[in-house]
Design a protein around this motif. Sequence first.
Motif, short mmCIF file in Angstrom:
data_model
loop_
_atom_site.label_atom_id
_atom_site.label_comp_id
_atom_site.label_asym_id
_atom_site.label_seq_id
_atom_site.Cartn_x
_atom_site.Cartn_y
_atom_site.Cartn_z
N MET A 1 1.14 16.86 8.18
CA MET A 1 2.47 17.42 8.02
C MET A 1 2.35 18.94 7.96
O MET A 1 1.47 19.49 7.32
N ASN A 2 3.25 19.61 8.64
CA ASN A 2 3.32 21.06 8.60
C ASN A 2 4.21 21.50 7.45
O ASN A 2 5.29 20.95 7.26
N PHE A 3 3.75 22.50 6.72
CA PHE A 3 4.55 23.02 5.62
C PHE A 3 4.14 24.45 5.33
O PHE A 3 3.04 24.89 5.68
N LEU A 4 5.04 25.18 4.70
CA LEU A 4 4.75 26.51 4.20
C LEU A 4 4.37 26.37 2.74
O LEU A 4 4.96 25.57 2.01
N ASP B 1 3.56 21.11 -9.67
CA ASP B 1 2.36 21.56 -10.38
C ASP B 1 1.15 21.28 -9.48
O ASP B 1 1.27 20.66 -8.42
N SER B 2 -0.02 21.74 -9.91
CA SER B 2 -1.21 21.64 -9.05
C SER B 2 -1.59 20.21 -8.70
O SER B 2 -1.97 19.92 -7.56
N SER B 3 -1.48 19.30 -9.66
CA SER B 3 -1.83 17.91 -9.42
C SER B 3 -0.93 17.29 -8.35
O SER B 3 -1.40 16.63 -7.42
N ASN B 4 0.37 17.49 -8.49
CA ASN B 4 1.30 16.93 -7.51
C ASN B 4 1.17 17.61 -6.16
O ASN B 4 1.31 16.96 -5.12
N PHE B 5 0.88 18.92 -6.14
CA PHE B 5 0.68 19.60 -4.86
C PHE B 5 -0.54 19.04 -4.14
O PHE B 5 -0.52 18.84 -2.92
N SER B 6 -1.59 18.75 -4.87
CA SER B 6 -2.78 18.15 -4.28
C SER B 6 -2.45 16.80 -3.65
O SER B 6 -2.87 16.50 -2.52
N ASN B 7 -1.69 15.98 -4.35
CA ASN B 7 -1.26 14.69 -3.79
C ASN B 7 -0.39 14.88 -2.56
O ASN B 7 -0.52 14.14 -1.58
N TYR B 8 0.53 15.84 -2.60
CA TYR B 8 1.41 16.15 -1.47
C TYR B 8 0.59 16.50 -0.24
O TYR B 8 0.84 16.00 0.85
N ARG B 9 -0.41 17.37 -0.42
CA ARG B 9 -1.25 17.79 0.72
C ARG B 9 -1.98 16.62 1.35
O ARG B 9 -2.22 16.62 2.57
N ARG B 10 -2.35 15.64 0.54
CA ARG B 10 -3.04 14.46 1.05
C ARG B 10 -2.08 13.40 1.59
O ARG B 10 -2.51 12.35 2.07
N GLY B 11 -0.78 13.64 1.46
CA GLY B 11 0.21 12.67 1.93
C GLY B 11 0.47 11.55 0.94
O GLY B 11 1.04 10.52 1.30
N GLY B 12 0.07 11.75 -0.31
CA GLY B 12 0.25 10.73 -1.33
C GLY B 12 1.54 10.90 -2.12
O GLY B 12 2.34 11.80 -1.84
N ARG B 13 1.71 10.03 -3.09
CA ARG B 13 2.89 10.11 -3.97
C ARG B 13 2.84 11.38 -4.79
O ARG B 13 1.78 11.75 -5.30
N HIS B 14 3.98 12.03 -4.90
CA HIS B 14 4.05 13.26 -5.67
C HIS B 14 5.44 13.42 -6.25
O HIS B 14 6.40 12.89 -5.71
N GLU B 15 5.51 14.10 -7.35
CA GLU B 15 6.78 14.42 -7.98
C GLU B 15 7.02 15.91 -7.83
O GLU B 15 6.07 16.70 -7.80
N TYR B 16 8.29 16.28 -7.72
CA TYR B 16 8.63 17.68 -7.50
C TYR B 16 10.02 17.97 -8.02
O TYR B 16 10.80 17.05 -8.30
#
Length: 87
Positions: A1-4, A31-46
């Motif tokens: 996924m492309n993102f800024l 937060d850092s934990s959720n951003f890490s999950n986001y980058r991997r395409g996993g579940r994340h809260e925001y």
Amino acid sequence: MNFLHNDLGHLSGGEVVEVNLSNAANVKLMDSSNFSNYRRGGRHEYFGGHVTRSPFRLEVPREGHWHVAVDLGGYAGSVRAGVRVLG
């Protein structure tokens, strides 16, 4: 996924993050934990969501290391974003 991505660093909580967009996009404050999950395409809260009006402002909910990601949700196109932390 492309993102800024904008790494906001350590914030105390209560600061306001202002995001200026060139067009509608998804804005995610994580937060850092959720951003890490986001980058991997996993579940994340925001905090945030699909934004159609600019500027968009979010309050940082608690102390920690914070990131802002801006994406188009997999749709074609491009977006420019400016991000700044207000006191």
